[in-house]
Motif scaffolding. Structure first.
Motif, PDB file in Angstrom:
ATOM      1  N   VAL A  15      41.386  35.785  45.188  1.00 49.25           N
ATOM      2  CA  VAL A  15      42.114  37.156  44.945  1.00 49.25           C
ATOM      3  C   VAL A  15      41.964  37.569  46.529  1.00 49.25           C
ATOM      4  CG1 VAL A  15      42.540  39.452  44.542  1.00 49.25           C
ATOM      5  CG2 VAL A  15      41.940  37.943  42.713  1.00 49.25           C
ATOM      6  N   THR A  17      44.452  40.017  47.784  1.00 49.39           N
ATOM      7  CA  THR A  17      44.590  41.341  48.017  1.00 49.39           C
ATOM      8  C   THR A  17      44.878  41.877  46.481  1.00 49.39           C
ATOM      9  OG1 THR A  17      47.144  41.046  48.148  1.00 49.39           O
ATOM     10  CG2 THR A  17      45.921  41.426  50.080  1.00 49.39           C
ATOM     11  N   ALA A  18      44.557  43.148  46.217  1.00 51.31           N
ATOM     12  CA  ALA A  18      44.702  43.817  44.974  1.00 51.31           C
ATOM     13  C   ALA A  18      46.189  43.863  44.357  1.00 51.31           C
ATOM     14  CB  ALA A  18      43.937  45.185  44.931  1.00 51.31           C
ATOM     15  N   SER A  42      53.637  43.172  38.719  1.00 53.16           N
ATOM     16  CA  SER A  42      52.741  43.300  40.101  1.00 53.16           C
ATOM     17  C   SER A  42      52.744  42.188  41.015  1.00 53.16           C
ATOM     18  CB  SER A  42      51.520  43.836  39.660  1.00 53.16           C
ATOM     19  OG  SER A  42      51.277  45.007  38.825  1.00 53.16           O
ATOM     20  N   VAL A  44      50.316  39.883  43.590  1.00 49.02           N
ATOM     21  CA  VAL A  44      48.978  39.917  43.907  1.00 49.02           C
ATOM     22  C   VAL A  44      48.897  38.814  45.167  1.00 49.02           C
ATOM     23  CG1 VAL A  44      46.456  39.143  43.196  1.00 49.02           C
ATOM     24  CG2 VAL A  44      48.109  40.221  41.678  1.00 49.02           C
ATOM     25  N   GLU A  69      39.466  43.881  35.887  1.00 47.63           N
ATOM     26  CA  GLU A  69      38.365  43.818  36.955  1.00 47.63           C
ATOM     27  C   GLU A  69      38.616  43.153  38.097  1.00 47.63           C
ATOM     28  OE1 GLU A  69      37.901  40.124  34.648  1.00 47.63           O
ATOM     29  OE2 GLU A  69      38.216  42.104  33.813  1.00 47.63           O
ATOM     30  N   LEU A  70      40.102  42.811  38.396  1.00 45.75           N
ATOM     31  CA  LEU A  70      40.558  42.055  39.570  1.00 45.75           C
ATOM     32  C   LEU A  70      40.187  42.721  40.857  1.00 45.75           C
ATOM     33  CD1 LEU A  70      42.101  39.278  39.379  1.00 45.75           C
ATOM     34  CD2 LEU A  70      44.070  40.595  39.657  1.00 45.75           C
ATOM     35  N   THR A  71      39.511  42.020  41.602  1.00 45.31           N
ATOM     36  CA  THR A  71      39.236  42.478  42.934  1.00 45.31           C
ATOM     37  C   THR A  71      39.368  41.586  44.214  1.00 45.31           C
ATOM     38  OG1 THR A  71      37.040  42.094  42.645  1.00 45.31           O
ATOM     39  CG2 THR A  71      37.644  44.302  42.192  1.00 45.31           C
ATOM     40  N   PRO A  72      39.701  42.083  45.341  1.00 44.73           N
ATOM     41  CA  PRO A  72      39.540  40.952  46.387  1.00 44.73           C
ATOM     42  C   PRO A  72      38.408  40.209  46.390  1.00 44.73           C
ATOM     43  CG  PRO A  72      40.441  42.890  46.910  1.00 44.73           C
ATOM     44  CD  PRO A  72      40.101  43.320  45.638  1.00 44.73           C
TER      45      PRO A  72
END
Length: 109
Positions: A15, A17-18, A42, A44, A69-72
């Motif tokens: 990932v 970018t959020a 969305s 991503v 919980e998706l984070t860069p």
């Protein structure tokens, strides 16, 4: 327009970018939704590295296919990635490109 499946079986995906809500109409604030399920969409940013080359792609995913919980920086697997070409006219100028769409992202490499 036809779409094409993309094989990421040998790629590493992170990932970049959020997720950001995709808008159907920025002036009215109307959110883009999946035509089949009605789920909000969305976008991503994903860094996809394969065969010694890495590129950043903006991928549209239904919110039902995004882990909470998706984070860069997080490694992810991309489920059902497809590419479709597009073309439109804006202010008298033709624009074109490739749109990327996935069914879901899952945590882990």
């Amino acid at each position: 327009m036809p779409s094409f499946k993309i094989d990421l079986s040998t790629a590493v995906v992170f990932v970049a970018t959020a997720p950001v809500k995709k808008m159907a109409n920025k002036q009215t604030g109307e959110r883009a939704v999946d035509r089949e399920t009605g789920a909000g969409l969305s976008t991503v940013g994903l860094l996809i590295s394969d065969e010694g080359e890495g590129n950043l792609y903006q991928v549209t995913v239904p919110e039902t296919g995004l882990p909470e919980e998706l984070t860069p920086g997080m490694p992810v697997r991309v489920v059902g990635l497809k590419a479709r070409d597009w073309e439109n006219e804006f202010n008298g100028q033709k624009r074109h490109g490739i749109a990327f769409r996935a069914v879901a992202l899952t945590a882990g490499a």
